[in-house]
Motif scaffolding. Sequence first.
Motif, PDB file in Angstrom:
ATOM      1  N   ASP A 110       0.866 -29.048 -22.679  1.00  0.00           N
ATOM      2  CA  ASP A 110       1.689 -27.918 -23.105  1.00  0.00           C
ATOM      3  C   ASP A 110       2.588 -27.441 -21.967  1.00  0.00           C
ATOM      4  N   TYR A 111       2.023 -27.384 -20.761  1.00  0.00           N
ATOM      5  CA  TYR A 111       2.820 -26.946 -19.604  1.00  0.00           C
ATOM      6  C   TYR A 111       3.937 -27.935 -19.302  1.00  0.00           C
ATOM      7  N   GLN A 112       3.604 -29.231 -19.273  1.00  0.00           N
ATOM      8  CA  GLN A 112       4.630 -30.242 -18.982  1.00  0.00           C
ATOM      9  C   GLN A 112       5.738 -30.218 -20.032  1.00  0.00           C
ATOM     10  N   ASN A 113       5.348 -30.044 -21.299  1.00  0.00           N
ATOM     11  CA  ASN A 113       6.332 -30.012 -22.375  1.00  0.00           C
ATOM     12  C   ASN A 113       7.248 -28.803 -22.249  1.00  0.00           C
ATOM     13  N   ALA A 171       7.955 -18.933 -21.175  1.00  0.00           N
ATOM     14  CA  ALA A 171       6.899 -19.660 -21.882  1.00  0.00           C
ATOM     15  C   ALA A 171       6.302 -20.731 -20.970  1.00  0.00           C
ATOM     16  N   ALA A 172       7.148 -21.390 -20.184  1.00  0.00           N
ATOM     17  CA  ALA A 172       6.660 -22.404 -19.244  1.00  0.00           C
ATOM     18  C   ALA A 172       5.804 -21.768 -18.156  1.00  0.00           C
ATOM     19  N   LYS A 173       6.188 -20.601 -17.691  1.00  0.00           N
ATOM     20  CA  LYS A 173       5.407 -19.929 -16.642  1.00  0.00           C
ATOM     21  C   LYS A 173       4.046 -19.485 -17.180  1.00  0.00           C
ATOM     22  N   ILE A 174       4.008 -18.938 -18.374  1.00  0.00           N
ATOM     23  CA  ILE A 174       2.731 -18.535 -18.971  1.00  0.00           C
ATOM     24  C   ILE A 174       1.846 -19.757 -19.193  1.00  0.00           C
ATOM     25  N   ALA A 175       2.447 -20.879 -19.618  1.00  0.00           N
ATOM     26  CA  ALA A 175       1.672 -22.111 -19.812  1.00  0.00           C
ATOM     27  C   ALA A 175       1.077 -22.577 -18.487  1.00  0.00           C
TER      28      ALA A 175
END
Length: 441
Positions: free
Chosen positions: A362-365, A421-425
Motif C-alpha cells: 500500500d505504501y509503495q503504491n 495518503a502516502a505519508k499516512i501509509a
Amino acid sequence: MKSMKIKLFLISVGLGLQSLVAQEVLSPDQAVSLALEHNYGIKIANNTVEVAKNNTSILNSGYLPTVTGNAGASINKQNSEGQLANGETRVANGAETRNYNASINLNYTLFDGLGREYNYKQLKETQQLTELQARETIENTVLQLFTVYYSVAELNENTQAILQTLEISKERLVRAQYQFDYGQDTKLGVLNAEVDVNNDSINLMNSKQQLQNFKRDLNLVLGNSLTDDFNVDTTIDFNELIDKATLFDRAKQYNASLMQINKNIEINSLIVKLEKSAYLPIIGLTGSYGWNETSNNSPLAFALQNTSTGVSGGVSLTWNLFDGGTTITRVKNAKLNLETQNIQKEEYLVTLERDFNNAWDDYQNKLNIFKLQEANIKTSQNNFDRTEEKFKLGQLNSIEFRQAQINLLNAELTRNQAKYAAKIAELELLKISGEILNISF
C-alpha cells in the motif's frame, strides 16, 4: 461600481491570506511533544503503568512480615460469698475485678512452596506488559495524531488552491465587466464569470469550515493544549526505509501486539508454577510479646493484683494434603491457558505477515501515485498557463478557460490527497514494524 467591489474583495482576500500565513506553525515534533504531555489516553496509560510499578514494590511482595498490636481492658463487678478453712463465712458485695492486656504479634512465612517467588515474578512481568500496553497506546495516538495533522495540512493546501482559483475567477470577472462596459463582450460573459466566482466562494467557505473542524479534532488529540489558532507544516519528508525483509524481521521482534503476546506467555508460564506451589507445605514463624495486669478488690481474692509480661514464639507447618482436587483443576486450567497463548501467537504471526505485506504494498503504491501526481501538476499548470494566455488574447472562450482552471484545481487537490495518503501509509507501515517511535518527525 462593480469593479470597485471586486477590487475591495481581492484586497480582503489578500489580507486574509496574510493573516493565515502569520499564524503560528505547529511542527510535527511540537505536535508529538504536546500529545505525549497532554493527550488524555496517554495520561491514563501512564497512570496504569505507575499502578503496575506500585504492585511490584517490596511492600506488595509478601516477603515482609506482618506485625500487629492488640490491647484490651475489662471491668467486672459481682457479689460473691465464700467460706474459709476455719468455717468463717465472708461476703463480698460489689467486688470489682479489672483486667488490662497488650501485646505485639509477629507473623512471617518462611516458605510457601515458592508461590511467593513466582507471584513476585508475575507482578514484574505484568508491569512490563503494562508498559508495552502503554507503548501501544502511544503508537496508536501518534498515528491518530498524524492522521488528523496531515488532514489539516491537506485541507490547508486545498484551501490555498481554492483561494487562488477564486482570485483567478475574480480577475476574470473584472475583465468580463470591462469588456462588457466597452462593448467587447455580451452580458452572458459577465454572468458566467459571476457564477464561477460564486461557486469558488462556496467551495472556499466549505474548505475553511472543514479546516477549522479538523483543527479542533487535532487540538483534542493534543489534550486541548492549544488556545490560539494555528497552522501546520505542509512539508513532507519521506523516511528512507530499509529493505522489506529486514523491516519484517524487526516487525517480528518489536511489534507491540506481538510483544504483548510473548509477555502473556511468560506470565502464564509463571502462573502454572504458581499453581503447582500449592502442592508444597507452608512453614511459618510466629512471635509475640505481651503484658497483662489484673486487679481485684475482693476480700476473697488470693491476690489483689497480678502483673505478667512475657515473650513467646513458635514455628508452624501447614500442608494441604488434599483439597478436594481444586489445586489439580487450577494447574490443568493454567496449562490450557498457556497453550491458548501459544496458539494465539501462531495465529498472530500469520496475521502480522499479511498485514505487513499489505502495508508495504500500500505504501509503495501510494508513493508511486504521489510521484505521478507531482508530474501531472506540471502538465496541468503548463496547460492552464497556455489556456490563460490564449483566453486573454481572445482565442478561447470562457468555458474552455474555466475547464482548464478546474482541471488545474482538481490536479492540485488530487496531488495533495496523494501526498498525505502516502505519508499516512508510511506511518502505518512503521507502526506495524514497531518503528514509529524511532523516527524523526
